[in-house]
Design an enzyme around this catalytic site. Sequence first.
Site, mmCIF file in Angstrom:
data_model
loop_
_atom_site.group_PDB
_atom_site.id
_atom_site.type_symbol
_atom_site.label_atom_id
_atom_site.label_comp_id
_atom_site.label_asym_id
_atom_site.label_seq_id
_atom_site.Cartn_x
_atom_site.Cartn_y
_atom_site.Cartn_z
ATOM 1 N N GLU A 74 0.808 -1.226 0.000
ATOM 2 C CA GLU A 74 0.000 0.000 0.000
ATOM 3 C C GLU A 74 0.849 1.287 0.000
ATOM 4 O O GLU A 74 0.375 2.344 0.421
ATOM 5 C CB GLU A 74 -0.934 -0.003 1.207
ATOM 6 C CG GLU A 74 -1.980 -1.106 1.137
ATOM 7 C CD GLU A 74 -3.033 -0.932 2.207
ATOM 8 O OE1 GLU A 74 -4.165 -0.596 1.853
ATOM 9 O OE2 GLU A 74 -2.714 -1.130 3.389
ATOM 10 N N HIS A 95 -4.734 0.778 10.758
ATOM 11 C CA HIS A 95 -5.950 -0.030 10.812
ATOM 12 C C HIS A 95 -6.517 0.094 12.228
ATOM 13 O O HIS A 95 -6.909 -0.898 12.839
ATOM 14 C CB HIS A 95 -5.640 -1.489 10.442
ATOM 15 C CG HIS A 95 -4.920 -1.626 9.135
ATOM 16 N ND1 HIS A 95 -3.856 -2.473 8.943
ATOM 17 C CD2 HIS A 95 -5.117 -0.996 7.935
ATOM 18 C CE1 HIS A 95 -3.422 -2.374 7.686
ATOM 19 N NE2 HIS A 95 -4.166 -1.478 7.057
HETATM 20 ZN ZN LIG Z 1 -3.992 -0.978 5.042
#
Ligand SMILES: [Zn+2]
Length: 233
Positions: A74, A95
């Site tokens: 990412e 997260h």
């Molecule tokens: Zn992520």
Amino acid sequence: MATTISDLVASNHILSSQGVLDNYGHVSARSPARSDRFLLSRSLAPGSVTSEDILEFDLDGTVVGGAAKRVYLERFIHSAIYRARPDVMAIVHSHSPTSITFSISKVPLRAVTHFGAFIGDRAAVFEGDPEGKNPTLLIANNELGTRLAAALGDNQMILIRGHGDVIVGPSVSIATTRALNAAKNAKVLLDGYRLGGEITSLTKDEDNALTKLEASDQEQREWTTLKKSVGGR
Ligand SMILES: [Zn+2]
């Protein structure tokens, strides 16, 4: 450069130890030497990152000098936002459980505390699986990164549905304390909803005045204390 790298390593350790970053989140900093490059660890759990793990990337998300090591899928979150936002010097992708809660709800995440002012009156929620074409929800290519950066706009935080958040700042220290404060603000807001009755958000003037205070001595004191707590100086 050495200070930025040591701040980046400390940020990884702080956010990991405080439960904001799980084993898959990441933090980056724009290179102090070249504004068209940024620094990010190789693919590693944040709690294990050392200065030797920090790699330099260009704004396409490619490792400078070639990828000899595994890199985060990412990384395009970082490259796209640095391209779109010259004012951004550091980015946290977490997260964080409190952010995920608000990312799946129609109830908006908003600033209700002095330390959460940077969130503003409503954090946008980015759809990571547009038209069902990205079922992993990962922001793992340039197109999704560019869409995410556009959705972030001039804001300091955006939620990603069912996945997490992205928080930006003018320094590693401020992006880090914002990530901690986003979780605190979300907990206060959740408690407020449980308590019942009408919730009072910060006003626009309060948001602006408090966000300006972030770069003050008080903020630096918080960063110095946090950095020392993970063995940094
Ligand atoms: Zn992520």
